[in-house]
Each structure stands twice: as C-alpha cells, then as structure tokens.
Design an enzyme around this catalytic site. Structure first.
Site, PDB file in Angstrom:
ATOM      1  CD  GLU A 140      -2.472   2.335  -2.810  1.00 53.59           C
ATOM      2  OE1 GLU A 140      -2.957   2.936  -1.927  1.00 53.59           O
ATOM      3  OE2 GLU A 140      -1.377   1.871  -2.868  1.00 53.59           O
ATOM      4  CG  HIS A 158      -1.888   0.896   1.303  1.00 52.10           C
ATOM      5  ND1 HIS A 158      -1.597   2.412   1.606  1.00 52.10           N
ATOM      6  CD2 HIS A 158      -3.272   0.809   0.902  1.00 52.10           C
ATOM      7  CE1 HIS A 158      -2.859   3.157   1.559  1.00 52.10           C
ATOM      8  NE2 HIS A 158      -3.883   2.346   1.024  1.00 52.10           N
TER       9      HIS A 158
END
Length: 277
Positions: free
Chosen positions: A193, A114
C-alpha cells in the site's frame, strides 16, 4: 496463480446512516455479495484465488451463501495478538477476536497490517509518547503468528507514508523483517500500500514505482507473492496486469463518484479487466 482480495471495510453501513451501502439490508449483505459473485468467479478456475475480508458481523451470512464448489474464500479483517490456550486463557479477550474464534467461525484467511490498522496501533502508542514503529510491527507479528498457528492464510500489508518516502527501503524492510519473523512464507501474501498516494487529490503510484517496490519485496523475502494494495481499480487494472512482479490486487470501493460504494457487478468487471477475460 493470481490473488484477488476484497476488503469490505465497513461498506455494510446504509447510506442513511452515513455509509455507502445501497445494495442490501444489514442482515442479508454478506450473503448477497457472495451469492452475486461466486458463479461468475468460477470461470477463472485455477487461474486465480479469490478471498473476501468481511466485517465480523457478516461472516456467517457470507459462509452460508457459498455454494459447494464456490471459489470464494471467506476471511476476517484481523485477529487479536493473543489466542485461546488450552489450560490457560480460554478467551478472556473482551472486544477482541482471537484467531481460534475466527477459525472456528469458518475463516480461511485474514487481513493483517492494513494501513488503517497500523494507524490505529500507532495512534494509541503516540498517546503514551511512544513513536517507535518497531513496536507496531512487533504487535502485527504476534497477530500473524496467531493466525498461522490456527491454519489461516495471511494477507500482510506494508507501505510507506509521504514523510517516510525518502527512506522507503528502511521502512518497508522493517515491516517485512519484524512483521514476518518466524512466519511460514508459503502461507503469507504481501500487499503493498503506497500510503502516500491513497486518497482524494493524491497522485497514484505509477508503474515504475510499483515495479521498483515489488522487486525490492521479492528480493527481501526470497520471492514471496506480492499484490498491489493501493487498490486494484478499473483505471489501473491493465497497468497492474502488465507488471510481472505483481501477483494480484486488493479491491475496496468499486465506484468513487456519484453513488460511491461497492457493487458486485463492478467488482467482477475489475477482475475481468485485470485477468483479461
């Protein structure tokens, strides 16, 4: 099959402590979320899989709240880059969570790479004067392989920052090539992302851009599933559902105004909008 992931970050922190949790006490929070979503999720059958990534403190509460036929997979928010080895290191990893411990706890899946984790690793390296992003991806690869070797599935995140956009193919290509080296692609899903577009005041990535990235990732990986990690929300669910190359999404906050936070009923609404039910 579509993949719907939920990253609960530190949404357990009560509002009076500066957090966004207004729905349940700390001891009951993990179980509350599973209990209040799993029955509704059953209606999707084999159409989609649902995984929730909990802060480690709440794993047992979430696991104990699952019904026998619950569609909810419980996951953790990372594993350490080394694991317990019989006859070797039995777990001397103070402050870290080896994949063996997470598997033993009942985790089926894990979130790795992430942008917040990438920033953390990169920030530590920068304190030493090191700026080579390949090292970040090498560390994440060690985590990926530890999780896979313990039989856990992996959601592996990639993404480019604003200053990296002019060379996005190089950045994302490196994250895929190094981060997934020697990994079983059948046990990994990619989350994209667009770091440059995430946050207050930033312009969200549009359909054309997301489609371009998704096609690149599928070509680069031989067709691995990719979900949108920039977050799946009410206002982009229909758009993301219209992109054939996108195989699902990663949800975090469900409410961005007023009493900001994560709310189970709004999570279910987002899924309904995305899956069209």
């Amino acid at each position: 099959m579509k993949h719907i992931y939920l990253n609960l970050k530190r949404f357990d922190v009560p509002a009076e402590f500066g957090g966004v949790n207004r729905i349940a006490g700390m001891q009951d929070w993990g179980g509350f979320l599973v209990h209040n979503t799993q029955e509704e999720l059953k209606k999707y059958g084999q159409e989609a899989e649902f995984a929730m990534f909990f802060p480690e403190l709440h794993l047992f509460g979430a696991l104990n709240a699952r019904s026998e036929d619950s569609p909810v997979q419980i996951g953790c928010q990372g594993v350490f880059r080394q694991d317990v080895q019989p006859g070797g290191n039995f777990g001397a990893f103070t402050t870290n969570r080896p994949a063996a411990a997470m598997k033993a706890a009942g985790c089926e899946t894990v979130l790795i790479g992430h942008c917040e984790e990438r920033n953390h690793i990169g920030g530590i390296l920068q304190m030493t004067g090191e700026t080579d992003t390949r090292i970040v991806n090498q560390i994440l690869n060690e985590e990926v392989r530890c999780a896979l070797e313990r039989g856990m599935k992996v959601l592996y995140c990639i993404g480019e920052k604003s200053e990296e956009q002019p060379r996005w193919q190089e950045v994302l290509g490196e994250q895929l090539e190094i981060g997934l080296k020697d990994a079983d692609p059948s046990q990994v899903v990619i989350a994209y992302e667009p770091v440059w577009s995430i946050g207050p005041g930033k312009t969200p990535a549009d359909k054309e851009y997301i489609t371009k990235i998704a096609k690149f990732v599928k070509e680069k990986t031989g067709g691995m599933d990719i979900v949108y990690g920039g977050g799946l929300k009410k206002d982009n669910a229909a758009m993301l559902a219209s992109i054939p190359e996108i195989d699902g999404g990663l949800i975090a906050l469900t409410r961005f105004q007023g009493e900001i936070g994560f709310y189970p009923e709004e999570y279910l609404e987002i899924i309904s909008l995305y899956l069209g039910k």
